[in-house]
Design a protein around this motif. Structure first.
Motif, PDB file in Angstrom:
ATOM      1  N   GLU A  49       4.246   3.299 -22.975  1.00 50.12           N
ATOM      2  CA  GLU A  49       4.699   2.241 -24.166  1.00 50.12           C
ATOM      3  C   GLU A  49       3.488   1.392 -24.440  1.00 50.12           C
ATOM      4  OE1 GLU A  49       9.442   2.000 -24.123  1.00 50.12           O
ATOM      5  OE2 GLU A  49       8.403   0.609 -22.895  1.00 50.12           O
ATOM      6  N   VAL A  95       8.857  -1.144 -29.639  1.00 54.10           N
ATOM      7  CA  VAL A  95       7.393  -0.632 -29.361  1.00 54.10           C
ATOM      8  C   VAL A  95       6.992   0.094 -30.698  1.00 54.10           C
ATOM      9  CG1 VAL A  95       6.324   0.930 -28.025  1.00 54.10           C
ATOM     10  CG2 VAL A  95       8.261  -0.238 -26.956  1.00 54.10           C
ATOM     11  N   ARG A  96       7.521   0.939 -31.274  1.00 52.36           N
ATOM     12  CA  ARG A  96       6.884   1.397 -32.486  1.00 52.36           C
ATOM     13  C   ARG A  96       6.444   0.246 -33.328  1.00 52.36           C
ATOM     14  NH1 ARG A  96       6.979   6.239 -35.191  1.00 52.36           N
ATOM     15  NH2 ARG A  96       8.147   7.044 -33.463  1.00 52.36           N
ATOM     16  N   MET A 135       9.934   6.795 -29.558  1.00 56.43           N
ATOM     17  CA  MET A 135       9.481   5.453 -29.048  1.00 56.43           C
ATOM     18  C   MET A 135      10.659   4.589 -29.441  1.00 56.43           C
ATOM     19  SD  MET A 135       5.919   3.925 -30.164  1.00 56.43           S
ATOM     20  CE  MET A 135       4.718   4.747 -29.256  1.00 56.43           C
ATOM     21  N   ARG A 136      10.790   3.522 -28.678  1.00 56.77           N
ATOM     22  CA  ARG A 136      11.817   2.419 -29.175  1.00 56.77           C
ATOM     23  C   ARG A 136      11.472   1.631 -30.230  1.00 56.77           C
ATOM     24  NH1 ARG A 136      12.297  -1.585 -24.842  1.00 56.77           N
ATOM     25  NH2 ARG A 136      10.185  -1.097 -24.197  1.00 56.77           N
ATOM     26  N   HIS A 177       4.677  10.234 -30.639  1.00 64.22           N
ATOM     27  CA  HIS A 177       5.694   9.512 -29.905  1.00 64.22           C
ATOM     28  C   HIS A 177       6.872   9.304 -30.590  1.00 64.22           C
ATOM     29  CE1 HIS A 177       2.692   8.931 -26.720  1.00 64.22           C
ATOM     30  NE2 HIS A 177       1.726   8.405 -27.863  1.00 64.22           N
ATOM     31  N   HIS A 216      -1.222   2.687 -18.763  1.00 60.48           N
ATOM     32  CA  HIS A 216      -0.064   3.390 -18.757  1.00 60.48           C
ATOM     33  C   HIS A 216       0.598   3.440 -17.282  1.00 60.48           C
ATOM     34  CE1 HIS A 216      -0.910   5.756 -22.735  1.00 60.48           C
ATOM     35  NE2 HIS A 216      -0.745   4.435 -22.898  1.00 60.48           N
ATOM     36  N   TRP A 234       3.282  -0.941 -31.908  1.00 60.17           N
ATOM     37  CA  TRP A 234       2.088  -0.137 -32.090  1.00 60.17           C
ATOM     38  C   TRP A 234       1.469  -0.165 -33.601  1.00 60.17           C
ATOM     39  CZ3 TRP A 234       0.410   4.717 -29.578  1.00 60.17           C
ATOM     40  CH2 TRP A 234       0.595   4.463 -28.073  1.00 60.17           C
ATOM     41  N   ILE A 248       7.634  -3.723 -21.278  1.00 58.10           N
ATOM     42  CA  ILE A 248       6.769  -2.579 -21.638  1.00 58.10           C
ATOM     43  C   ILE A 248       6.728  -1.655 -20.458  1.00 58.10           C
ATOM     44  CG2 ILE A 248       4.983  -1.709 -22.943  1.00 58.10           C
ATOM     45  CD1 ILE A 248       6.832  -3.162 -24.808  1.00 58.10           C
ATOM     46  N   THR A 304      -0.236  -3.350 -27.659  1.00 55.37           N
ATOM     47  CA  THR A 304       1.151  -3.751 -27.334  1.00 55.37           C
ATOM     48  C   THR A 304       1.086  -3.800 -25.580  1.00 55.37           C
ATOM     49  OG1 THR A 304       1.879  -2.051 -28.941  1.00 55.37           O
ATOM     50  CG2 THR A 304       3.310  -2.355 -26.907  1.00 55.37           C
TER      51      THR A 304
END
Length: 202
Positions: free
Chosen positions: A136, A18-19, A14-15, A11, A143, A22, A132, A117
């Motif tokens: 994400e 969010v990263r 990914m923002r 990913h 999801h 994670w 989210i 997350t």
């Protein structure tokens, strides 16, 4: 610099928020496979905990402003404590049934270290509102959902007695989160003279 986890390499767009979540989730949980937020209370224990919780005093306000208008909209309203445990999950009946399939239900622990997350847990970690969307979420079972969470701080002490959340399949109405603040202040002032009002039936 530590190597990037293979899941994060999948990913690249990914923002950052969010990263980073994670990364924390991978450190705490290793993998999203088979992840199910656990129930932490039996029904009787939950009822008693909710009755004594400071947020019980403003649940009538949340019910009037958020929960009642959410019926037949596909929207869920959840209220949790400062640890990410869901105390009330109300709203559209079909959405509640879908939520139960992923254990987005009263008594479940949605803290980031337990559920990965998601808006509820990640908002508490960061101390600010979080949205989210879809993939994400750390947990693949979530999801198909979009989620917004806003931590709620006591207006007098600044402490965090819990948080309010919208959880639904597409989009959120975060502007409504500010509405119960006045009720929270009124409820807190009245709590010493009156027992907290009963919470809505879950």
């Amino acid at each position: 610099m530590s190597p990037t986890h293979p899941l994060l390499e999948e990913h690249p767009a990914m923002r950052p928020l969010v990263r980073e979540s994670w990364q924390r989730s991978l450190e705490a949980l290793s993998t999203p496979d088979g992840l199910t937020p656990p129930l932490v209370w039996e029904s009787r224990e939950l009822i008693e905990f909710r009755r004594q919780h400071p947020l019980a005093a403003i649940m009538p306000v949340i019910n009037k402003l958020l929960i009642e208008p959410s019926h037949d909209t596909g929207l869920l309203i959840a209220v949790g404590d400062e640890h990410g445990r869901l105390l009330w999950v109300e709203g559209d009946s079909a959405a509640r049934r879908h939520g139960e399939n992923i254990n987005f239900a009263t008594g479940a622990d949605w803290s980031e270290s337990v559920a990965g997350t998601s808006a509820p847990g990640t908002a508490l970690v960061l101390g600010k509102s979080v949205q989210i969307v879809g993939q994400e979420h750390f947990n693949p079972a979530v999801h198909s959902w979009s989620c917004t969470a806003v931590p709620m701080h006591d207006p007098d002490s600044g402490l965090d007695p819990g948080h309010r959340r919208h959880h639904r399949r597409c989009g959120c109405r975060g502007r409504q989160y500010a509405l119960p603040r006045a009720g929270h202040r009124r409820g807190r002032r009245g709590a010493t003279a009156h027992p907290p009002p009963g919470a809505p039936h879950g």
